[in-house]
Structure formats: structure tokens, C-alpha cells
Scaffold this motif. Structure first.
Motif, PDB file in Angstrom:
ATOM      1  N   GLY A 182       0.765  -1.228  -0.037  1.00  0.00           N
ATOM      2  CA  GLY A 182      -0.036   0.077  -0.066  1.00  0.00           C
ATOM      3  C   GLY A 182       0.796   1.248  -0.046  1.00  0.00           C
ATOM      4  N   MET A 183       1.868   1.099   0.627  1.00  0.00           N
ATOM      5  CA  MET A 183       2.822   2.320   0.661  1.00  0.00           C
ATOM      6  C   MET A 183       3.469   2.532  -0.536  1.00  0.00           C
ATOM      7  SD  MET A 183       4.329   2.266   4.758  1.00  0.00           S
ATOM      8  CE  MET A 183       5.257   3.831   4.471  1.00  0.00           C
ATOM      9  N   LEU A 184       3.966   1.395  -1.262  1.00  0.00           N
ATOM     10  CA  LEU A 184       4.606   1.609  -2.392  1.00  0.00           C
ATOM     11  C   LEU A 184       3.654   2.273  -3.520  1.00  0.00           C
ATOM     12  CD1 LEU A 184       6.731  -1.550  -2.610  1.00  0.00           C
ATOM     13  CD2 LEU A 184       7.509   0.760  -2.422  1.00  0.00           C
ATOM     14  N   THR A 185       2.157   2.159  -3.387  1.00  0.00           N
ATOM     15  CA  THR A 185       1.328   2.437  -4.424  1.00  0.00           C
ATOM     16  C   THR A 185       0.831   3.716  -4.063  1.00  0.00           C
ATOM     17  OG1 THR A 185      -0.378   1.257  -3.426  1.00  0.00           O
ATOM     18  CG2 THR A 185       0.666   0.014  -4.961  1.00  0.00           C
ATOM     19  N   GLY A 186       1.375   4.336  -2.924  1.00  0.00           N
ATOM     20  CA  GLY A 186       0.977   5.841  -2.630  1.00  0.00           C
ATOM     21  C   GLY A 186       0.074   6.161  -1.537  1.00  0.00           C
ATOM     22  N   VAL A 187      -0.153   5.011  -0.862  1.00  0.00           N
ATOM     23  CA  VAL A 187      -1.007   5.238   0.409  1.00  0.00           C
ATOM     24  C   VAL A 187      -0.113   5.189   1.595  1.00  0.00           C
ATOM     25  CG1 VAL A 187      -2.882   4.251   1.848  1.00  0.00           C
ATOM     26  CG2 VAL A 187      -3.274   3.888  -0.767  1.00  0.00           C
ATOM     27  N   THR A 188       0.091   6.460   1.970  1.00  0.00           N
ATOM     28  CA  THR A 188       0.941   6.311   3.344  1.00  0.00           C
ATOM     29  C   THR A 188       0.279   6.611   4.576  1.00  0.00           C
ATOM     30  OG1 THR A 188       2.650   7.303   1.913  1.00  0.00           O
ATOM     31  CG2 THR A 188       3.008   7.550   4.276  1.00  0.00           C
ATOM     32  N   PRO A 189       0.193   5.626   5.449  1.00  0.00           N
ATOM     33  CA  PRO A 189      -0.536   5.716   6.605  1.00  0.00           C
ATOM     34  C   PRO A 189       0.300   6.501   7.679  1.00  0.00           C
ATOM     35  CG  PRO A 189       0.699   3.479   6.879  1.00  0.00           C
ATOM     36  CD  PRO A 189       0.851   4.486   5.181  1.00  0.00           C
ATOM     37  N   GLY A 190      -0.326   6.848   8.975  1.00  0.00           N
ATOM     38  CA  GLY A 190       0.237   7.689   9.951  1.00  0.00           C
ATOM     39  C   GLY A 190       1.311   6.919  10.614  1.00  0.00           C
ATOM     40  N   LEU A 191       1.904   7.447  11.423  1.00  0.00           N
ATOM     41  CA  LEU A 191       3.121   7.062  12.380  1.00  0.00           C
ATOM     42  C   LEU A 191       2.910   5.669  12.972  1.00  0.00           C
ATOM     43  CD1 LEU A 191       5.966   7.521  13.187  1.00  0.00           C
ATOM     44  CD2 LEU A 191       5.451   8.744  14.972  1.00  0.00           C
ATOM     45  N   GLY A 192       1.617   5.693  13.489  1.00  0.00           N
ATOM     46  CA  GLY A 192       1.266   4.541  14.461  1.00  0.00           C
ATOM     47  C   GLY A 192       1.477   3.054  13.314  1.00  0.00           C
ATOM     48  N   HIS A 193       0.947   3.245  12.226  1.00  0.00           N
ATOM     49  CA  HIS A 193       1.199   2.325  11.268  1.00  0.00           C
ATOM     50  C   HIS A 193       2.322   2.049  10.480  1.00  0.00           C
ATOM     51  CE1 HIS A 193      -3.289   1.319  11.251  1.00  0.00           C
ATOM     52  NE2 HIS A 193      -3.416   2.667  11.469  1.00  0.00           N
ATOM     53  N   GLN A 194       3.320   2.969  10.413  1.00  0.00           N
ATOM     54  CA  GLN A 194       4.411   2.715  10.047  1.00  0.00           C
ATOM     55  C   GLN A 194       5.343   2.088  10.987  1.00  0.00           C
ATOM     56  OE1 GLN A 194       6.118   6.704   8.420  1.00  0.00           O
ATOM     57  NE2 GLN A 194       4.153   7.196   7.529  1.00  0.00           N
ATOM     58  N   ILE A 195       5.057   2.462  12.356  1.00  0.00           N
ATOM     59  CA  ILE A 195       5.828   1.861  13.388  1.00  0.00           C
ATOM     60  C   ILE A 195       5.364   0.117  13.265  1.00  0.00           C
ATOM     61  CG2 ILE A 195       6.075   1.324  15.755  1.00  0.00           C
ATOM     62  CD1 ILE A 195       5.763   4.408  16.196  1.00  0.00           C
ATOM     63  N   GLY A 196       4.026  -0.090  12.949  1.00  0.00           N
ATOM     64  CA  GLY A 196       3.449  -1.364  13.092  1.00  0.00           C
ATOM     65  C   GLY A 196       4.249  -2.102  11.823  1.00  0.00           C
ATOM     66  N   LEU A 197       4.332  -1.511  10.643  1.00  0.00           N
ATOM     67  CA  LEU A 197       5.200  -1.908   9.504  1.00  0.00           C
ATOM     68  C   LEU A 197       6.558  -2.406   9.951  1.00  0.00           C
ATOM     69  CD1 LEU A 197       5.163  -2.590   6.549  1.00  0.00           C
ATOM     70  CD2 LEU A 197       6.237  -0.341   6.140  1.00  0.00           C
ATOM     71  N   ALA A 198       7.386  -1.566  10.508  1.00  0.00           N
ATOM     72  CA  ALA A 198       8.648  -1.979  10.980  1.00  0.00           C
ATOM     73  C   ALA A 198       8.480  -3.097  12.339  1.00  0.00           C
ATOM     74  CB  ALA A 198       9.283  -0.903  12.019  1.00  0.00           C
ATOM     75  N   VAL A 199       7.572  -3.416  12.892  1.00  0.00           N
ATOM     76  CA  VAL A 199       7.422  -4.352  13.752  1.00  0.00           C
ATOM     77  C   VAL A 199       7.129  -5.647  12.928  1.00  0.00           C
ATOM     78  CG1 VAL A 199       5.820  -5.448  15.537  1.00  0.00           C
ATOM     79  CG2 VAL A 199       6.647  -3.263  15.871  1.00  0.00           C
ATOM     80  N   GLU A 200       6.313  -5.508  11.914  1.00  0.00           N
ATOM     81  CA  GLU A 200       5.777  -6.552  11.121  1.00  0.00           C
ATOM     82  C   GLU A 200       6.817  -7.326  10.292  1.00  0.00           C
ATOM     83  OE1 GLU A 200       1.416  -4.687  10.965  1.00  0.00           O
ATOM     84  OE2 GLU A 200       2.609  -4.345   9.247  1.00  0.00           O
ATOM     85  N   LEU A 201       7.851  -6.054   9.673  1.00  0.00           N
ATOM     86  CA  LEU A 201       8.984  -6.702   8.752  1.00  0.00           C
ATOM     87  C   LEU A 201      10.071  -6.849   9.178  1.00  0.00           C
ATOM     88  CD1 LEU A 201       7.363  -4.904   5.411  1.00  0.00           C
ATOM     89  CD2 LEU A 201       7.005  -7.387   6.383  1.00  0.00           C
ATOM     90  N   VAL A 202      10.499  -6.413  10.284  1.00  0.00           N
ATOM     91  CA  VAL A 202      11.873  -6.204  10.931  1.00  0.00           C
ATOM     92  C   VAL A 202      11.828  -6.843  12.248  1.00  0.00           C
ATOM     93  CG1 VAL A 202      13.758  -5.013  11.729  1.00  0.00           C
ATOM     94  CG2 VAL A 202      12.359  -4.050   9.885  1.00  0.00           C
ATOM     95  N   LEU A 203      10.913  -6.648  13.134  1.00  0.00           N
ATOM     96  CA  LEU A 203      11.219  -7.242  14.474  1.00  0.00           C
ATOM     97  C   LEU A 203      10.380  -8.765  14.601  1.00  0.00           C
ATOM     98  CD1 LEU A 203      11.851  -6.667  17.433  1.00  0.00           C
ATOM     99  CD2 LEU A 203       9.528  -5.848  17.873  1.00  0.00           C
TER     100      LEU A 203
END
Length: 130
Positions: A94-115
Motif C-alpha cells: 500500500g505504501m509503495l502504491t502511494g497510500v502512506t498511513p500515519g506514524l502508528g501504522h508505520q511503526i507497525g510496519l517496522a514491527v511486522e517486517l523487521v522485529l
């Protein structure tokens, strides 16, 4: 010691799906952000459905914490992690296609794909040594 630390880490990490999934299934999109209140009924229904799945991922994590080093827990944990990572990949798409969520969801993305992958590796190392 590593076993206990992993159990504590999983208990803490499982709070996110339990809390946010619970809020989503109880209050729908409005539970996440007042800006999302008043979405069409189908969007609200789908949001609550996904929140229920998210909530149950937290419950599933809690069921494996006591015996996290066992083979059965390893298998279940990897399936749970795969679901979390797949969600992160969808969010990332979604982010690659231009839908940038708020900070909380960006932190979620880091948890999901890194942590999450790092915790999977930690659990794998523990299960091999135990």
C-alpha cells in the motif's frame, strides 16, 4: 534466561493485537481514529472482521508462551509470524502504491517486517538449544 526473556518479549508484543484488535472489533474504525468514523457499512464490517483476526493472533501468541521452546510452539509461532509478515507486506505494498498511513501504522510496519523475523530467529535458536 533467554527462554524467560523471549516469553516476556512475546507477552509484550502480543499486547498490540490484543488491544488494537479488541478496540477494532468493539468500536470499528472509530476505535482506531475518530477520522475513520462513519465509513460505509461494508468497510466497517470488514474492519471489524480483520480486527477479530488480529485479536485472535494475540490470543494464539499467549497460548504458546508457556512452552515457547517446544516443537509444537515453534510450528504455531511460525504460522502466526507468517500471518503478521504477510500483513506487513500488504501494508508495505500500500505504501509503495502511494497510500502512506500515519506514524502508528508505520511503526507497525517496522514491527511486522523487521522485529517479527528477528523474534522468529530468536525462538528458532532457543528451540534448537532446548
Amino acid at each position: 534466561m533467554s527462554r524467560r526473556l523471549l516469553q516476556i518479549a512475546l507477552a509484550i508484543l502480543s499486547l498490540s493485537p490484543l488491544v488494537f484488535g479488541g478496540l477494532g472489533l468493539l468500536y470499528g474504525p472509530a476505535g482506531l481514529s475518530g477520522k475513520l468514523a462513519g465509513l460505509p457499512a461494508d468497510a466497517d464490517s470488514h474492519f471489524r472482521y480483520l480486527s477479530g483476526i488480529f485479536f485472535m493472533l494475540g490470543v494464539a501468541l499467549w497460548t504458546i508462551i508457556p512452552r515457547i521452546e517446544t516443537r509444537e510452539a515453534t510450528i504455531r509461532f511460525r504460522w502466526i509470524a507468517a500471518a503478521v509478515i504477510a500483513g506487513g507486506l500488504a501494508r508495505g505494498w500500500g505504501m509503495l502504491t502511494g497510500v502512506t498511513p500515519g506514524l502508528g501504522h508505520q511503526i507497525g510496519l517496522a514491527v511486522e517486517l523487521v522485529l517479527t523475523p528477528l523474534v522468529v530467529l530468536w525462538q528458532a535458536r532457543l528451540s534448537r538449544s532446548g
